[in-house]
Design an enzyme around this catalytic site. Structure first.
Site, PDB file in Angstrom:
ATOM      1  N   GLY A 184       0.808  -0.976   0.160  1.00  0.00           N
ATOM      2  CA  GLY A 184      -0.053  -0.024  -0.023  1.00  0.00           C
ATOM      3  C   GLY A 184       0.617   1.304  -0.044  1.00  0.00           C
ATOM      4  CB  THR A 185       3.865   2.185   1.838  1.00  0.00           C
ATOM      5  OG1 THR A 185       3.373   1.762   3.176  1.00  0.00           O
ATOM      6  CG2 THR A 185       5.120   3.142   2.026  1.00  0.00           C
TER       7      THR A 185
ATOM      8  CG  ASN B  96      -4.869   4.274   9.728  1.00  0.00           C
ATOM      9  OD1 ASN B  96      -4.975   5.265   8.941  1.00  0.00           O
ATOM     10  ND2 ASN B  96      -3.726   4.008  10.460  1.00  0.00           N
TER      11      ASN B  96
ATOM     12  CD  GLN C 148      -7.191  -0.267   7.572  1.00  0.00           C
ATOM     13  OE1 GLN C 148      -7.842  -1.071   8.008  1.00  0.00           O
ATOM     14  NE2 GLN C 148      -5.915  -0.277   8.335  1.00  0.00           N
TER      15      GLN C 148
ATOM     16  CB  SER D  53      -2.086  -3.158   1.208  1.00  0.00           C
ATOM     17  OG  SER D  53      -1.185  -4.028   1.751  1.00  0.00           O
TER      18      SER D  53
ATOM     19  CG  HIS E 236      -0.560  -6.572   5.049  1.00  0.00           C
ATOM     20  ND1 HIS E 236      -0.543  -6.241   6.493  1.00  0.00           N
ATOM     21  CD2 HIS E 236      -0.134  -5.468   4.304  1.00  0.00           C
ATOM     22  CE1 HIS E 236      -0.137  -4.829   6.385  1.00  0.00           C
ATOM     23  NE2 HIS E 236       0.226  -4.512   5.315  1.00  0.00           N
TER      24      HIS E 236
ATOM     25  CB  THR F 253      10.565 -10.520 -11.850  1.00  0.00           C
ATOM     26  OG1 THR F 253      11.633 -10.390 -13.035  1.00  0.00           O
ATOM     27  CG2 THR F 253       9.895 -11.557 -12.134  1.00  0.00           C
TER      28      THR F 253
ATOM     29  CB  CYS G  23       2.639   2.541  11.289  1.00  0.00           C
ATOM     30  SG  CYS G  23       1.839   1.847  10.204  1.00  0.00           S
TER      31      CYS G  23
HETATM   32  C1  LIG Z   1      -1.629  -0.330   6.349  1.00  0.00           C
HETATM   33  C2  LIG Z   1      -1.995   0.906   5.701  1.00  0.00           C
HETATM   34  C3  LIG Z   1      -1.207   1.408   4.536  1.00  0.00           C
HETATM   35  C4  LIG Z   1       0.161   0.794   4.252  1.00  0.00           C
HETATM   36  O1  LIG Z   1       0.117  -0.239   3.687  1.00  0.00           O
HETATM   37  P1  LIG Z   1       1.355  -1.462   3.647  1.00  0.00           P
HETATM   38  O2  LIG Z   1       0.894  -2.446   2.594  1.00  0.00           O
HETATM   39  O3  LIG Z   1       1.478  -1.849   5.078  1.00  0.00           O
HETATM   40  O4  LIG Z   1       2.555  -0.710   2.965  1.00  0.00           O
HETATM   41  C5  LIG Z   1      -1.501   2.358   3.993  1.00  0.00           C
HETATM   42  N1  LIG Z   1      -2.663   3.222   4.466  1.00  0.00           N
HETATM   43  C6  LIG Z   1      -3.589   2.853   5.292  1.00  0.00           C
HETATM   44  C7  LIG Z   1      -4.694   3.583   5.487  1.00  0.00           C
HETATM   45  C8  LIG Z   1      -3.057   1.393   6.020  1.00  0.00           C
HETATM   46  O5  LIG Z   1      -4.021   1.224   6.886  1.00  0.00           O
END
Ligand SMILES: *Cc1c(COP(=O)(O)O)cnc(C)c1O
Length: 398
Positions: free
Chosen positions: A74-75, A153, A181, A201, A203, A239, A327
């Protein structure tokens, strides 16, 4: 449930892998290890798997498969969008974001500000809502992009991003939403919206860590952040992380199933927990209670406690939750989100976030409802001992 079982109520930090996701990924870690860019048929399996994952994610998002670019997280998605928007637009002078964005948007925006681009951070009210009038006024002739998260989040508060995107379209300003989120938690249909970019993202919805995606509307120009081979239709070099992308696709399919079957177990666990805490613990308040929220998040502020001490005690009872965002745990900084909602109060140091998933059980909610009120009570005794009573150490669990 056994006494030493972990009660994982921190699903906004990350989530358990769905067993069906692991099963789908394994062959691509073991057998089908070909590079999807290779021409022979052995690698064709991997290429086909990428196509399927793209289709599954597109189905969850209500968009075209061609509008999806896989990334490493996500980052990265957030960084790629912000960088692309600024490189393409010759105006390139001003960006608007909310004050409660995740650090994966805040930090790149702060970096832009250091490099001479103006950034306006729009505040929120006590419930965590942005004022659309204020947001509209923040947009200037030289504004390139507005970036507002879909769901916060820390509090779970939802922003009216479809409406905000319309406002931006009228003013010919790009609109990006960090939807990390929201995806997998609320129904989303990007087709026919004015959203240009969306980040997600895997996860955060029972997929693997280290894989994400950006939705780029087919009419919106995009310049890659990572240049290399022509992967992802020339939009993201490197890749492809085939197994993880396969996992992301399967997680998307599972999330679609959960919502299309009309399941509401997550929401009912969250609501029951929240109601019971408010009834049994004095001086507890739900942050964002007056706003629309995603169904899995409960953010509380408890009078007379420090979040960090509460987390220590809850950890002894094997309850995982967080103060604000994961974080930030470990840094002494209070939540910037709760501070933005109540700048004069001290709620930001007293916050605890519980976030649920479809892998939580009613028995776990029951156990958390036994432990949390006791922990809060204990902390208050330590903070303000009744006269004559011995000060018990925070280190001793109740
Ligand atoms: C967890 C989160 C991210 C970061 O995602 P990653 O895959 O861990 O880099 C970005 N934005 C929000 C709102 C999140 O909750």
């Amino acid at each position: 449930m056994t006494d030493d079982e972990i009660i994982y109520l921190d699903n906004n930090a990350t989530t358990q892998l769905d067993p069906a996701v692991i099963e789908e990924m394994l062959p691509f870690l073991v057998k089908h290890y070909g590079n999807p860019s290779s021409g022979y048929s052995f690698a064709g399996k991997a290429l086909k798997a990428l196509d399927l994952a793209r289709e599954r994610l597109a189905a969850l998002l209500g968009c075209e498969p061609s509008e999806i670019v896989f990334t490493s997280c996500g980052t990265e998605s957030n960084n790629a969008v912000i960088s692309s928007a600024l490189q393409y637009d010759p105006r390139g002078k001003h960006v608007v974001a909310s004050a409660v964005e995740h650090s994966a948007v805040l930090r790149p925006c702060q970096d832009l500000a250091k490099r001479g681009c103006d950034v306006t951070f729009v505040g929120v009210d006590r419930d965590g809502n942005v004022d659309l009038g204020e947001l509209e006024e923040a947009i200037r002739p030289e504004t390139v992009m507005v970036s507002i998260m879909w769901a916060n989040n820390e509090t779970g508060v939802l922003f009216p991003v479809e409406k905000i995107a319309e406002i931006c379209r009228e003013k010919s300003v790009l609109f990006h939403t960090d939807a990390v989120q929201a995806i997998g938690k609320i129904p989303v249909r990007l087709r026919d919206t004015a959203i240009n970019f969306l980040s997600l993202s895997a996860h955060k919805f029972h997929g693997p860590k280290g894989v994400g995606a950006v939705y780029v509307n087919r009419r919106t120009r995009f310049r890659p952040l990572i240049l290399g081979g022509g992967q992802e239709n020339g939009r993201r070099g490197g890749t492809e992380n085939v197994a993880s992308i396969v996992g992301l696709g399967k997680a998307a399919e599972r999330a679609s199933q959960y919502s299309s079957e009309g399941k509401t177990h997550v929401r009912s666990m969250r609501d029951r927990f929240e109601k019971a805490i408010l009834e049994t613990v004095n001086g507890a308040a739900v942050n964002g209670a007056g706003a629309a929220r995603i169904p899995n998040t409960s953010s509380f502020s408890f009078e007379g406690i420090e979040s960090s001490a509460a987390l220590l005690l809850l950890d002894r009872h094997r309850i995982c939750c967080s103060a604000g965002s994961a974080c930030r745990t470990g840094s002494e900084e209070a939540s910037h989100v709760l501070r933005a909602m109540d700048p004069s109060g001290d709620g930001a140091r007293r916050g605890l976030r519980f976030s649920f998933s479809r892998f939580n059980t009613d028995a776990q909610v029951d156990r958390a409802l036994e432990v949390v009120p006791k922990v809060i009570e204990k902390l208050r005794q330590v903070a303000a001992p009744a006269s004559g009573s011995a000060v018990s150490s925070v280190a001793t669990a109740p």
